[in-house]
Design an enzyme around this catalytic site. Structure first.
Site, PDB file in Angstrom:
ATOM      1  N   LEU A 136       0.867  -1.170   0.000  1.00 35.38           N
ATOM      2  CA  LEU A 136       0.000   0.000   0.000  1.00 35.38           C
ATOM      3  C   LEU A 136       0.906   1.223   0.000  1.00 35.38           C
ATOM      4  CD1 LEU A 136      -2.624  -0.971   2.759  1.00 35.38           C
ATOM      5  CD2 LEU A 136      -2.929  -1.109   0.278  1.00 35.38           C
ATOM      6  N   ASP A 137       0.468   2.285  -0.648  1.00 33.94           N
ATOM      7  CA  ASP A 137       1.253   3.508  -0.644  1.00 33.94           C
ATOM      8  C   ASP A 137       1.467   4.005   0.781  1.00 33.94           C
ATOM      9  OD1 ASP A 137       1.288   3.481  -3.407  1.00 33.94           O
ATOM     10  OD2 ASP A 137      -0.456   4.792  -3.586  1.00 33.94           O
ATOM     11  N   LYS A 138       2.490   4.805   0.971  1.00 41.22           N
ATOM     12  CA  LYS A 138       2.803   5.345   2.301  1.00 41.22           C
ATOM     13  C   LYS A 138       1.590   6.027   2.921  1.00 41.22           C
ATOM     14  CE  LYS A 138       5.864   8.628   4.645  1.00 41.22           C
ATOM     15  NZ  LYS A 138       7.009   9.564   4.505  1.00 41.22           N
TER      16      LYS A 138
END
Length: 440
Positions: free
Chosen positions: A229-231
């Site tokens: 998942l993106d930051k």
């Protein structure tokens, strides 16, 4: 009949009785070193291979940073050659991953044109120019940081990732990642990459959210991570605890049988209020960290198929925003964010894709009463990330074949913004008398 498991986080939003899962206390202990062997075996093989090369070939460079290659491709006996393979064959001792990093960084030209596709085909007579990028070693050290375990057994972990946490170490984010926390949780030692096989800033920027472990020692700094998942994105993520589980889950991602449901807050409201976006996604040629939806057949050579289904759950702030549900048919990097931008409704707080504070203010201020203006300004100033949450995750258990599903409500920052938007105005969307057919 296949069993179905349902699990949810123990949280107050939405109001559901959560199933409490007691974490195993025995998994991955020194007496059960499943993941330990899994995560460092390739690292050890890489070191052994490096040692063998050092003892049998001379000279071997200790650093490839800044090495330049300018050469014309000779006649090819078997048709096209892959760009990364050819460069690797021309620079003695360099790893394919290191070459691929340089290509993705835009440091390779073919006939004077920058080529960032590692599998680009070369022909006889092509003039290739390459500069090997500067890389820094990475280490993944166990850290005693909180990891929200939603489910755990001997084979898989399901984690609720908080916003602002990076999934795995990368240059600029060597500590405080989910992998660092998992290493501590699993009582595993520090994992490092050999100097000649470290990751670069662009090494991780692939076109898919799912990871596929190859021969590269890069896998060592991603112990058990199946997808990312993106930051800035919060929510559910599955971690494999043995090699069979990783292979099985990776295949499910490859076949697009993993169930993933996200919710987001958007700038504006999509029209129609439900549909299907089938627009390829590729790298933005002007910004390597950004993806772009690329319609039209003429661009498909630099983009990959990407399809998302969406529906509006609530219209917020008199139409200035919306809570939108997304179901992914594919798993491209930044897929929801790129598709939302293409639709003209970038995610709230997504500065990279146009969901800026200024855009939020321009949409919300005209719809807000004067006595709420100051609160609106404070609200917008707190937009620190793209408001995207992985709400539901479902997959087939790699060992039991049980169909299991997990849900977890969004974190407090998401809920706070949602609450304020509802105060400005909220309208539930009814789907009973609406055409929800697939649309591009």
């Amino acid at each position: 009949m296949v069993a179905l498991g349902l699990y949810s986080c123990s949280c107050s939003f939405p109001s559901k009785k959560a199933l409490q899962i007691s974490p195993s206390l025995l998994f991955l202990s020194p007496r059960h070193p499943k993941l330990l062997h899994f995560t460092i075996s390739r690292f050890l093989r890489a070191r052994a291979a490096s040692s063998f090369i050092a003892n049998h070939q001379e000279p071997i460079r200790t650093s490839y940073a800044g090495v330049q290659l300018e050469e014309t491709v000779d006649d090819t006996k078997h048709g096209k050659l892959r760009l990364d393979s050819w460069i690797s064959s021309r620079i003695q001792g360099i790893s394919r991953a290191r070459v691929q990093s340089s290509i993705k960084s835009g440091l390779v030209t073919v006939n004077g044109r920058v080529v960032d596709k590692v599998s680009h085909g070369l022909r006889a007579g092509d003039k290739v120019s390459c500069v090997i990028s500067e890389l820094q070693p990475l280490r993944a050290e166990p850290e005693d940081i909180p990891v929200d375990i939603v489910f755990e057994d001997d084979h898989v972990l399901v984690v609720n990732k908080p916003p602002h946490m990076v999934v795995h170490p990368a240059p600029g984010n060597a500590t405080g990642t989910l992998v660092n926390g998992i290493l501590h949780h699993c009582s595993l030692p520090t994992v490092a990459l050999p100097e000649n096989d470290v990751l670069s800033d662009t090494e991780d920027v692939s076109d898919d959210e799912a990871f596929s472990y190859g021969a590269s020692a890069a896998a060592s700094v991603r112990p058990g991570i199946v997808h990312r998942l993106d930051k800035g994105t919060s929510g559910l993520l599955v971690v494999a605890k043995d090699e069979h589980s990783h292979a099985h889950l990776s295949e499910q991602f490859k076949q697009h049988t993993i169930q993933r449901v996200y919710i987001s807050l958007t700038c504006g409201v999509p029209s129609p209020s439900a549909g299907r976006i089938d627009i390829p996604i590729g790298r933005d040629s002007n910004n390597r960290i950004r993806m772009v939806a690329v319609p039209g057949l003429s661009h498909r050579e630099r983009a990959r198929h990407a399809a998302s289904r969406y529906k509006v759950i609530e219209v917020l702030a008199g139409g200035g925003s919306a809570m939108v549900q997304w179901r992914l048919e594919t798993g491209r990097t930044h897929q929801i964010r790129a598709h939302a931008k293409y639709m003209g409704i970038p995610l709230l707080g997504d500065e990279v894709y146009g969901g800026t504070k200024n855009m939020a203010l321009s949409l919300l201020r005209p719809r807000t009463s004067l006595n709420y203006t100051d609160q609106l300004s404070q609200l917008v100033s707190r937009l620190e990330r793209p408001y995207l949450h992985a709400l539901v995750l479902g997959f087939e258990h790699p060992h039991t074949s049980e169909k299991i599903h997990f849900s977890c409500p969004p974190p407090p920052d998401f809920s706070e913004i949602l609450s304020h938007l509802r105060k400005i105005g909220m309208e539930k969307v009814s789907f009973s008398h609406r055409d929800a057919s697939s649309k591009e």
